[in-house]
Design a protein around this motif. Structure first.
Motif, PDB file in Angstrom:
ATOM      1  N   PHE A 132      38.113  45.381  28.760  1.00 29.50           N
ATOM      2  CA  PHE A 132      37.593  44.221  29.474  1.00 29.50           C
ATOM      3  C   PHE A 132      38.371  43.988  30.765  1.00 29.50           C
ATOM      4  O   PHE A 132      37.789  43.763  31.833  1.00 29.50           O
ATOM      5  CB  PHE A 132      37.663  42.993  28.572  1.00 29.50           C
ATOM      6  CG  PHE A 132      37.245  41.717  29.245  1.00 29.50           C
ATOM      7  CD1 PHE A 132      35.927  41.503  29.606  1.00 29.50           C
ATOM      8  CD2 PHE A 132      38.170  40.719  29.517  1.00 29.50           C
ATOM      9  CE1 PHE A 132      35.534  40.329  30.232  1.00 29.50           C
ATOM     10  CE2 PHE A 132      37.795  39.545  30.130  1.00 29.50           C
ATOM     11  CZ  PHE A 132      36.467  39.350  30.490  1.00 29.50           C
ATOM     12  N   GLU A 133      39.700  44.048  30.685  1.00 31.04           N
ATOM     13  CA  GLU A 133      40.520  43.771  31.857  1.00 31.04           C
ATOM     14  C   GLU A 133      40.366  44.854  32.924  1.00 31.04           C
ATOM     15  O   GLU A 133      40.360  44.549  34.129  1.00 31.04           O
ATOM     16  CB  GLU A 133      41.992  43.640  31.447  1.00 31.04           C
ATOM     17  CG  GLU A 133      42.293  42.405  30.607  1.00 31.04           C
ATOM     18  CD  GLU A 133      42.010  41.104  31.355  1.00 31.04           C
ATOM     19  OE1 GLU A 133      41.995  41.112  32.604  1.00 31.04           O
ATOM     20  OE2 GLU A 133      41.795  40.079  30.695  1.00 31.04           O
ATOM     21  N   VAL A 134      40.243  46.107  32.531  1.00 28.15           N
ATOM     22  CA  VAL A 134      40.005  47.170  33.507  1.00 28.15           C
ATOM     23  C   VAL A 134      38.676  46.934  34.221  1.00 28.15           C
ATOM     24  O   VAL A 134      38.568  47.063  35.447  1.00 28.15           O
ATOM     25  CB  VAL A 134      40.010  48.554  32.831  1.00 28.15           C
ATOM     26  CG1 VAL A 134      39.466  49.620  33.786  1.00 28.15           C
ATOM     27  CG2 VAL A 134      41.413  48.930  32.392  1.00 28.15           C
ATOM     28  N   GLY A 135      37.657  46.569  33.468  1.00 27.55           N
ATOM     29  CA  GLY A 135      36.363  46.275  34.069  1.00 27.55           C
ATOM     30  C   GLY A 135      36.447  45.144  35.069  1.00 27.55           C
ATOM     31  O   GLY A 135      35.862  45.208  36.157  1.00 27.55           O
ATOM     32  N   ARG A 136      37.179  44.086  34.718  1.00 28.82           N
ATOM     33  CA  ARG A 136      37.348  42.944  35.627  1.00 28.82           C
ATOM     34  C   ARG A 136      38.111  43.352  36.879  1.00 28.82           C
ATOM     35  O   ARG A 136      37.782  42.931  37.993  1.00 28.82           O
ATOM     36  CB  ARG A 136      38.105  41.820  34.925  1.00 28.82           C
ATOM     37  CG  ARG A 136      37.275  41.010  33.947  1.00 28.82           C
ATOM     38  CD  ARG A 136      38.039  39.772  33.541  1.00 28.82           C
ATOM     39  NE  ARG A 136      38.244  38.889  34.676  1.00 28.82           N
ATOM     40  CZ  ARG A 136      39.311  38.112  34.866  1.00 28.82           C
ATOM     41  NH1 ARG A 136      40.297  38.135  33.986  1.00 28.82           N
ATOM     42  NH2 ARG A 136      39.404  37.329  35.900  1.00 28.82           N
ATOM     43  N   THR A 137      39.152  44.148  36.705  1.00 26.69           N
ATOM     44  CA  THR A 137      39.969  44.580  37.841  1.00 26.69           C
ATOM     45  C   THR A 137      39.125  45.332  38.856  1.00 26.69           C
ATOM     46  O   THR A 137      39.205  45.095  40.070  1.00 26.69           O
ATOM     47  CB  THR A 137      41.128  45.469  37.363  1.00 26.69           C
ATOM     48  OG1 THR A 137      41.987  44.697  36.509  1.00 26.69           O
ATOM     49  CG2 THR A 137      41.935  46.001  38.538  1.00 26.69           C
ATOM     50  N   ILE A 138      38.313  46.236  38.364  1.00 27.42           N
ATOM     51  CA  ILE A 138      37.482  47.042  39.265  1.00 27.42           C
ATOM     52  C   ILE A 138      36.376  46.197  39.879  1.00 27.42           C
ATOM     53  O   ILE A 138      36.084  46.303  41.081  1.00 27.42           O
ATOM     54  CB  ILE A 138      36.913  48.251  38.511  1.00 27.42           C
ATOM     55  CG1 ILE A 138      38.065  49.202  38.138  1.00 27.42           C
ATOM     56  CG2 ILE A 138      35.857  48.981  39.339  1.00 27.42           C
ATOM     57  CD1 ILE A 138      37.665  50.385  37.300  1.00 27.42           C
ATOM     58  N   ALA A 139      35.762  45.335  39.089  1.00 19.64           N
ATOM     59  CA  ALA A 139      34.672  44.507  39.600  1.00 19.64           C
ATOM     60  C   ALA A 139      35.141  43.521  40.657  1.00 19.64           C
ATOM     61  O   ALA A 139      34.377  43.142  41.560  1.00 19.64           O
ATOM     62  CB  ALA A 139      34.004  43.755  38.446  1.00 19.64           C
ATOM     63  N   SER A 140      36.403  43.097  40.584  1.00 17.24           N
ATOM     64  CA  SER A 140      36.912  42.088  41.514  1.00 17.24           C
ATOM     65  C   SER A 140      37.359  42.676  42.855  1.00 17.24           C
ATOM     66  O   SER A 140      37.645  41.933  43.787  1.00 17.24           O
ATOM     67  CB  SER A 140      38.100  41.348  40.882  1.00 17.24           C
ATOM     68  OG  SER A 140      39.197  42.227  40.689  1.00 17.24           O
TER      69      SER A 140
END
Length: 276
Positions: free
Chosen positions: A131-139
């Protein structure tokens, strides 16, 4: 361990064949499961670029012995015997299309990596990291653009992802992130989300996206988890996003259902009523 429904949802004869493949994965020693998952992803990469090989391995008119012999000759010495066994089980099945065959092997790779993390007792960690990797990339607009750009060679994307996350997340998490970058069955974000759902499904848990104005304490998280488990009758894993625009209260999304208890939402509702 019993096989879980994971990855891309297949139907009909493909679904039955995928079930057999997942059972083969579950029979592997958990200590070898991480290697199995990574090797299955490498096999998927080979098959994606070899249409003729896919056709032979999925052709119902080709004798099983010939299919399995071909798998052995192509993969022997390059991957472990456990991986070759899983591919042979897949070749024994019936698939509606060659694409389903390869998708089934990718799903098996995800299941193997999740099983290896589960055996280590770190499944919660894996779910949170995905989840956090996805958020990092999306942001990060530039980073998201690179990962999503199909014109950029995958090798370049993998080098970038390794530089960003290697040593900061579980090896299995990084392997799943790298595979999501292939975006075989959807966007990077959607594939990564599906991998997280696979991890949650292993313990028959739901995933709840929680948006709050401030970081919840351990007690608050536990109360929320218990309340959601009571509501849905299943254990729930929380993915928490701190969003300052949430003025008091909380927004919880479980699948397509949104439970909005924020102060900002109530204020907006009141404003609309006053405006007529």
């Amino acid at each position: 361990m019993s096989p879980q429904a994971t990855g891309t949802a297949l139907r009909g004869i493909s679904a039955a064949s995928q079930k057999d493949v997942l059972q083969a994965v579950e029979s592997v020693d958990p200590a070898s499961a991480a290697r199995l998952g990574a090797e299955l992803f490498s096999v998927v990469g080979v098959l994606d670029g070899a249409a003729a090989l896919r056709r032979v391995l999925t052709d119902p008119s080709t004798e099983l012995e010939a299919k399995q012999g071909l798998a052995q000759s192509v993969l022997g010495g390059k991957v472990s015997e456990e991986t070759i066994t899983v591919v042979k089980v897949a070749a024994r099945g019936r698939w509606a299309a060659g694409r389903d065959f390869v998708d089934g092997l990718e799903t098996a790779g995800v299941a193997a990596l999740v099983a290896s993390v589960d055996a280590e007792g770190r499944l919660d960690e894996l779910e949170t990291e995905l989840f956090e990797v996805g958020r990092t990339i999306a942001s990060d607009g530039e980073l998201r653009g690179v990962v999503s750009d199909r014109s950029i060679p995958r090798e370049h994307k993998l080098t970038l992802l390794d530089r960003l996350f290697e040593g900061k997340v579980l090896p299995q998490t990084l392997e799943l992130v790298r595979q999501a970058a292939a975006a075989r069955t959807g966007s990077f974000e959607r594939v990564l989300e599906r991998f997280g759902e696979t991890a949650a499904a292993r313990r028959q848990r739901l995933v709840a996206l929680v948006r709050v104005a401030y970081q919840l304490g351990d007690d608050e998280q536990q109360r929320l988890t218990s309340a959601l488990a009571g509501k849905y009758g299943r254990d729930v894993h929380l993915n928490i996003v701190v969003d300052p625009s949430v003025v008091g209260g909380i927004v919880v999304s479980v699948g397509d259902e949104v439970v909005d208890g924020t102060m900002s939402s109530r204020l907006e509702t009141a404003r609309r009523r006053l405006a007529g």
